[in-house]
Design a protein around this motif. Sequence first.
Motif, short mmCIF file in Angstrom:
data_model
loop_
_atom_site.label_atom_id
_atom_site.label_comp_id
_atom_site.label_asym_id
_atom_site.label_seq_id
_atom_site.Cartn_x
_atom_site.Cartn_y
_atom_site.Cartn_z
N HIS A 307 0.83 -1.21 0.00
CA HIS A 307 0.00 0.00 0.00
C HIS A 307 0.86 1.25 0.00
CE1 HIS A 307 0.04 1.21 4.37
NE2 HIS A 307 0.19 -0.08 4.60
N ASP A 317 5.75 2.06 7.36
CA ASP A 317 4.40 1.61 7.01
C ASP A 317 3.74 2.62 6.08
OD1 ASP A 317 1.91 0.48 6.90
OD2 ASP A 317 1.45 0.73 9.02
N ALA A 318 3.74 2.32 4.78
CA ALA A 318 4.37 1.18 4.15
C ALA A 318 5.40 1.68 3.14
CB ALA A 318 3.33 0.33 3.46
N GLU A 354 -5.31 1.56 2.11
CA GLU A 354 -5.18 0.33 2.91
C GLU A 354 -5.50 0.64 4.36
OE1 GLU A 354 -2.84 -2.62 5.45
OE2 GLU A 354 -2.84 -0.47 5.42
N GLU A 355 -5.00 1.79 4.82
CA GLU A 355 -5.10 2.12 6.24
C GLU A 355 -6.55 2.28 6.71
OE1 GLU A 355 -2.83 1.60 8.07
OE2 GLU A 355 -0.87 2.20 7.31
N ASP A 383 4.42 -4.74 3.01
CA ASP A 383 3.69 -3.69 3.73
C ASP A 383 4.72 -2.90 4.52
OD1 ASP A 383 2.11 -2.19 5.51
OD2 ASP A 383 0.50 -3.64 5.51
N SER A 384 4.76 -3.10 5.83
CA SER A 384 5.79 -2.44 6.64
C SER A 384 7.05 -3.30 6.52
CB SER A 384 5.34 -2.39 8.09
OG SER A 384 4.11 -1.72 8.18
ZN LIG Z 1 0.61 -0.91 6.46
#
Ligand SMILES: [Zn+2]
Length: 645
Positions: A307, A317-318, A354-355, A383-384
């Motif tokens: 994301h 993130d991210a 995404e969040e 992601d992260s």
């Molecule tokens: Zn994330």
Amino acid sequence: MTPPIRNAFRLLSALSIAGWVGLARAGDGEEPICRRLSRELTSHTRLAGTVGSESGARWVAERLSECGFEVELDRRVVLLSHPRFLHVSLRSGDEELFARTQTFDPRAIPAGDVPIYSAWSHSGRTTARVVDVGRGLQADYARLARAGVGVAGRVVLARYGGAYRGIKAKLAQAHGAAAILLFSDPEEDGAGKGEVYPKGRFKPGWAAQRGSISSLTVAPGDVTTPGWASPPPGVQGRRLSAEETAARLPGILCTPIGADEAGAILDAGEDARVHIELELERKLFEIVNVLGRLPGTGEDFVIAGNHRDAWVRGAQDAGSGTVSLLRAAQLLRARVDDGWQPRAAIVLAFWDAEEFGLIGSTEWGEAHAERLREHGLCYINADSTVSGLNFGIGGSAGFQGVLNEVLKRVPDPKSSGGNLWQAWQSEDGKPKELRLLGSGSDFTVFVHHLGLPALNFSFHGNAGGQYHTSFDDFLQMDRFLDPTWQGHETAARFVCELLLEMSTRGRSGFDGAEAAAFMARLVRRAGLEELDGEPWLGSLHAERIAVQFDALQGRLKGLETAYRFYQELLQPRGLQGRPWYRNPYWAPGIESGYAAETLPDLRRAARGEKGELDSGVQTLVDALEAYRSTVSEAAGAGTGETTTR
Ligand SMILES: [Zn+2]
């Protein structure tokens, strides 16, 4: 200890450039490519629906174009939840112990820092006494009830951890609380752990974890279009009514607070009152998924996604995933320049929103369900991705052969001469079993709705308290999380090699026999599990299902259609009470949210009426028998050869 910022390039040069020449393309003293990409990406905030997100989309699209990828901007109109006005204060008698007021305008240019808030909180105001509910989980409310403490009409104060925050909000609402305040215990990621930011990597008392409290475990994605795709701008698509939508969203006031504020509340005593005023805007906004494609020789494709939105600047993130995938795009481009031709097409996806609840990936997955079922080979999630150098990977079984090959090709940044394969082996020298994917990131639609196999990986080890805060920024990454930028470079190399291998192997990259053997183990393990001292499923039930997987193993070996194994396991009517989730073998736990729970409907049945469990087991057995007979027919018809196009 991590080296100071100025020495980072020297260290990189001394330790690693020799092994990375031609990959990092950074000469002695030059800035590592991933560092430059991260610096550029994180110079703006990227909350979905804001101007920062729009310019972030253009930036990602430009980087993909530079690498020769065909770029598509997938725009969709979805419901988001932005903060407008937030106030939290504490009074004891006439004394105001603290007060914080923040405002935000999602239409501002440039987009500012996003205040501390919980997306999807209800709007309103309350003044009430506070009850400390520990972590705010079911067991905490039971304990309080036994002690005669009720929370109806009160503000509850809950620590982060133990479950997805949305589950805490839901429980607080169910118990009649007027509001819920969430905070991070400084013993877990703040001053109790070490120096706080910017001196160290841990969470200062003023910082707090933002986040969504939508019902991920019921259905992720745009809440107004559950199970179907949200339309592009200018198109009037079908949506739930305002009432139906509201019923799916939290009806409670919820906001994070800093540990300093939580400490003040805990110290203030019985008579203190918290005053909360929250004004959030639930409105339709345009979001932008950015997709880059390297065409293959056929219709099949593999996807790696990440994301590109963030609560604030999101270096980890991210951003770390975004940078790793963009760097992988450069490495893939170099392979194409060297004459390599992808067989399955390679798609790099940069999801938006995404969040807020995995919105960009879910809507795209729903829009392209047909093509994904027919031609999607695997979804690889970032992601992260980077917060250190320790490699970890989870996901669907079936790619051991691919992983064996790929991990041996990627040097382990932690050992000179070692590779990721060695880093990943357990003590007995065997590869570790992949951890099942629950939810909490963009693999969800692929694993739980569409039945695609998926992998999710990271390089971790140095994380502090930055998650969803304003200091998840370039400085935190450059000083503490990945000061040599080798985590990013290795992640990119891994993604590049993985995509290359999967693209080249095509459908035969997936080993259906391995996946079936894994499922048999999963079910047998569940047969041994106990609940309150009793086996909840039992070995006899488990065995009835597991032998079906045993029988499938031999038949799937080398079968071309085996790449659809996980699709065949899907239950078309979905799981009980959450039809969007269609994988009956594992799902995000209703009470945990992120972590996977195996055989979710059978678990529920075991607690229900006598006979429910029997019929639940029978349903799975019937479906597996039907699958086995189609596989046998296919094998009998002579299509058992691995003929990937
Ligand atoms: Zn994330």
